[in-house]
Write a protein that holds these residues in place. Structure first.
Motif, PDB file in Angstrom:
ATOM      1  N   CYS A  75       1.070  -0.930  -0.080  1.00 45.07           N
ATOM      2  CA  CYS A  75       0.032  -0.131  -0.585  1.00 45.07           C
ATOM      3  C   CYS A  75       0.576   1.469  -0.092  1.00 45.07           C
ATOM      4  N   CYS A 135      -0.108   3.718   3.830  1.00 43.23           N
ATOM      5  CA  CYS A 135       0.374   2.998   5.180  1.00 43.23           C
ATOM      6  C   CYS A 135       1.504   1.201   5.086  1.00 43.23           C
ATOM      7  N   CYS A 145      -7.801   0.258   1.095  1.00 43.84           N
ATOM      8  CA  CYS A 145      -6.405  -0.911   1.618  1.00 43.84           C
ATOM      9  C   CYS A 145      -7.491  -2.383   2.766  1.00 43.84           C
ATOM     10  N   CYS A 179      -5.028   0.459   6.180  1.00 45.04           N
ATOM     11  CA  CYS A 179      -5.778   1.636   6.149  1.00 45.04           C
ATOM     12  C   CYS A 179      -6.607   2.557   5.731  1.00 45.04           C
TER      13      CYS A 179
HETATM   14 ZN   LIG Z   1      -2.452   1.186   3.145  1.00 49.32          ZN
END
Ligand SMILES: [Zn+2]
Length: 251
Positions: free
Chosen positions: A40, A43, A65, A68
């Motif tokens: 990601c 994060c 995601c 996060c």
């Molecule tokens: Zn993320």
């Protein structure tokens, strides 16, 4: 049986499409396309196999995601889906033939440059050159009719775009010029000019929509690559029909 093969080519398409997203996003940044595994971007959570199933992971995660909750761009599943449709279409129209290899490579190139042009406004040589070399060899094995159409097409494509790039003073990138060399090679001169015409129409239309939505100034650069890709594929599959229909208008 035909339907089964179409479904198979669709599945190949979404799997390759997922890989093309990675290539289109990483090659311009000079990153490896194998390592590290996808993360990601917000994060930095490493994505597991279950997060990487084309289209389905996006739907299952509702476009967010797992770590996060940041929204994932719908461009990725969309490109996967489009690649699937195009692979199936190519098989449906060409069957198991040598031209099918040309079609699959042409689709692959156009999907990758669409991803990188949307993300970075860039059509990298590292992507264009390998495809150009393989397509030159393929057009010797699977020539257009007459055989020299590819050579004339490549010269016309490169030449016309080169002049436009000079006149537009930066409005058209070098990547677009080189891309039209490859398009000319695959399509021949007449269909290449048709591609340019269609791409300009699509580009103008897309430009107007983006201007209206973002309300930014007219100087906002808009990538031309995706419009070229859409036009080139329409012409690859239906160009002969379009030229034929246009010819009959004046008989
Ligand atoms: Zn993320």
């Amino acid at each position: 049986m035909e339907t089964l093969y179409m479904v198979l080519f669709f599945i190949y398409g979404i799997v390759f499409g997922s890989f093309f997203n990675v290539v289109g996003l990483r090659v311009p940044k000079k990153e490896s396309i194998v390592l590290p595994s996808s993360q990601c971007t917000v994060c930095h959570r490493t994505l597991r196999a279950i997060d990487l199933i084309p289209i389905f992971s996006y739907l299952f995660l509702r476009g967010k995601c797992r770590g996060c909750q940041t929204k994932i761009s719908p461009v990725y599943p969309l490109m996967e889906f489009i690649t699937g449709i195009l692979f199936a279409l190519a098989y449906g129209m060409l069957g198991f033939s040598l031209e099918l290899i040309v079609a699959l490579l042409f689709i692959s190139l156009l999907v990758i440059i669409t991803v990188s042009d949307i993300a970075y406004m860039l059509i990298p040589n590292k992507i264009l050159f390998p495809f150009a070399i393989v397509l030159v060899i393929l057009r010797i094995i699977v020539p257009l009719s007459p055989w020299w159409s590819s050579i004339v097409g490549a010269i016309v494509g490169f030449g016309v775009l080169f002049v436009i790039a000079l006149l537009s003073k930066g409005g058209m990138g070098g990547g677009d010029v080189k891309l039209f060399f490859v398009i000319g090679l695959v399509l021949g001169p007449i269909q290449t000019l048709l591609t340019l015409f269609l791409a300009s129409l699509i580009g103008t239309f897309v430009g107007l929509i983006i201007l209206k939505k973002t309300r930014k100034g007219r100087k906002t650069p808009i990538p031309f690559g995706p419009s070229i890709a859409v036009a080139a594929l329409i012409v690859y599959f239906w160009g002969a029909l379009i030229v034929d229909w246009y010819g009959k208008l004046f008989v």
